[in-house]
Design an enzyme around this catalytic site. Structure first.
Site, PDB file in Angstrom:
ATOM      1  CE1 TYR A 174      -4.323   0.229  -0.433  1.00  0.00           C
ATOM      2  CE2 TYR A 174      -4.315  -1.672   1.015  1.00  0.00           C
ATOM      3  CZ  TYR A 174      -4.960  -0.858   0.108  1.00  0.00           C
ATOM      4  OH  TYR A 174      -6.246  -1.143  -0.269  1.00  0.00           O
ATOM      5  CE  LYS A 179      -6.596   1.596 -25.892  1.00  0.00           C
ATOM      6  NZ  LYS A 179      -6.762   2.470 -24.732  1.00  0.00           N
ATOM      7  CB  THR A 239      -4.155   3.355 -22.170  1.00  0.00           C
ATOM      8  OG1 THR A 239      -4.105   3.386 -23.592  1.00  0.00           O
ATOM      9  CG2 THR A 239      -5.552   3.699 -21.696  1.00  0.00           C
ATOM     10  CG  ASP A 279      -7.363   9.869 -24.501  1.00  0.00           C
ATOM     11  OD1 ASP A 279      -6.385   9.092 -24.630  1.00  0.00           O
ATOM     12  OD2 ASP A 279      -8.453   9.519 -24.008  1.00  0.00           O
ATOM     13  CD  GLU A 320      -4.118   4.324   0.120  1.00  0.00           C
ATOM     14  OE1 GLU A 320      -3.169   3.650   0.583  1.00  0.00           O
ATOM     15  OE2 GLU A 320      -5.315   4.028   0.225  1.00  0.00           O
ATOM     16  NE  ARG A 361      -5.960  -4.551 -19.748  1.00  0.00           N
ATOM     17  CZ  ARG A 361      -6.533  -4.188 -20.900  1.00  0.00           C
ATOM     18  NH1 ARG A 361      -7.395  -3.195 -20.931  1.00  0.00           N
ATOM     19  NH2 ARG A 361      -6.265  -4.827 -22.018  1.00  0.00           N
TER      20      ARG A 361
END
Ligand code: DSN
Length: 444
Positions: free
Chosen positions: A53, A227, A224, A198, A55, A233
């Site tokens: 974790y 691709k 992203t 984008d 954050e 991902r």
């Protein structure tokens, strides 16, 4: 770590993964938003980093024990900045849509006007499509493509002058032409809007130098990473010098929007590490060559399809993808063609075309592209052959018509699906697809 532990612990999942691997190895992946990652990216993605974790951001975490995680995230951020030539990058977005939602949060207030490319004209859901949060929270004004299939810059200019948007998106999910970053940047500047590029689809092509970079023209860039960039991902948000000039606080606002803004929780550190690996790979001369070949292959595939009499939106491609207009065979026929190609081991996705006479679930086109098959080493010669196979299959199912009633549609598609696997032509193409694929192994 034992390599066989999954097989022993959960043979059902292991078998499904092996089956998926076989499906990929024996078939042609032509969905333009997919790719085959490198073994190094996969190794980072499947690493122990998933347990932690973290954050917050490097040096400012809400949890202890982040000494090495900080270094991983710093490396990913630095590589993103170096690769794209920007002063700021956030590498935590889980995927493209959360990244885009974070951009809205950082730049707009509810009710503000936003503009994006219309969904059936190739635009992305998160750019203001009616069914999404972006249209519920903001006043979405879509722009369109012209009769030739190119972004209608005159319309964008008129709409922007009239509606004074806070934000204009440039980027799409099914657009085969180079994005007019410069022209849209000038329109955004005139009306005081943010231009957000984008580049999810073309990020790898930008890094390879075969697509114009949005950096001089956009304030913010989202992408992203899975691709054409060929990573895991995931997604990134970058702010350009131009963006910082418009708002010196923009980078901080983006960070706050991603976390704790409510778009997502703690970063996926295994994903961040894999993004860092992918960015390192994407800065090599081999990757630039890959990007060049992706575009050459797309042009060769488009040429082959058009020589067989098939119609492409905008009459071809300048990037990695193309959209086939199937209306000459009837409306909504994308579903039949997608299913028939799938039965032959050729994976594409049904897609709307501009002014589609049907609906997004039963669209009148298919979308296809070359990132994954280029990763396997295929070149123009293979594209010509694949184009012929696709054309043969389209001809084979051209008589299929989509009924008007919902019940009849479901029954027709069920009957079609059952029959298509037995079709001799499809079986023969599948055999040839498998033979071709055996010569081009997957990278993993
Ligand atoms: N689903 C992605 C694509 O296929 O282009 C966009 O989010």
């Amino acid at each position: 770590m034992n390599k066989d532990s999954l097989k022993r612990t959960d043979p059902a999942i292991e078998e499904l993964i092996v089956s998926e691997l076989k499906r990929r190895a024996t078939g042609l992946e032509l969905i333009p938003s997919e790719n085959h990652t490198s073994p190094a990216v996969l190794e980072a993605l499947g690493s122990i980093l998933t347990d932690k974790y973290s954050e917050g951001y490097p040096g400012k975490r809400y949890y202890a024990g982040n000494e090495y995680i900080d270094k991983v995230e710093d490396l990913a951020r630095e590589r993103a900045k170096e690769a794209f030539g920007v002063p700021y990058a956030n590498v935590q977005p889980y995927s493209g849509t959360p990244a885009n939602v974070a951009v809205y949060l950082a730049t707009c207030e509810p009710g503000d006007v936003v503009m994006g490319q219309n969904l059936s004209d190739g635009g992305h859901l998160s750019h203001g499509a009616a069914a999404t949060l972006s249209a519920r929270l903001y006043e979405s004004v879509p722009y369109h493509v012209d009769k030739e299939g190119y972004i209608d810059l005159k319309e964008v200019e008129l709409l922007a002058r009239e509606r004074r948007p806070k934000l204009i998106w440039c980027g799409a999910t099914a657009y085969a032409r180079e994005f007019p970053f410069e022209e849209l940047g000038a329109i955004a500047d005139e009306v005081g809007a943010y231009l957000v590029a984008d580049i999810a689809h073309v990020a790898g092509l930008v890094l390879a130098g075969v697509h114009k970079s949005p950096v001089p023209f956009a304030h913010i860039i989202t992408t992203t990473t899975h691709k054409t960039l060929r990573g895991p991902r995931g997604a990134m948000i970058m702010v350009t010098e131009k963006g910082l000039q418009k708002d010196p606080e923009l980078a901080k606002k983006i960070d706050k929007a991603v976390f704790p803004g409510g778009v997502q929780g703690g970063p996926h550190n295994h994903q961040t590490a894999a993004i860092a690996v992918a960015l390192k790979e994407a800065m090599t001369p081999e990757f630039a060559e890959y990007g060049r070949q992706v575009v050459k292959n797309a042009k060769a595939l488009a040429q082959s399809l058009m020589e067989q009499g098939l119609t492409l939106v905008s009459g071809g491609t300048e990037n990695h993808l193309m959209v086939m207009d199937l209306t000459p065979f009837g409306k909504g026929t994308g579903v039949f063609v997608q299913d028939a190609l799938d039965a032959a081991g050729i994976t594409v996705n049904k897609n709307t075309i501009p002014q589609d006479p049907s609906s997004p679930f039963y669209p009148s086109g298919i979308r296809l592209g070359t990132p994954a098959i280029t990763t396997r080493g295929m070149k123009e010669g293979e594209m010509e052959v694949i184009g012929k196979w696709i054309a043969e299959i389209v001809q084979e199912v051209r008589a299929e018509k989509l009924p008007d009633s919902k019940e009849e549609r479901i029954a027709t598609l069920k009957r079609f699906h059952e029959e298509i696997g037995e079709n001799q032509k499809i079986r023969e193409v599948k055999r040839q697809v498998e033979e071709l694929c055996s010569k081009f192994p997957l990278p993993y």
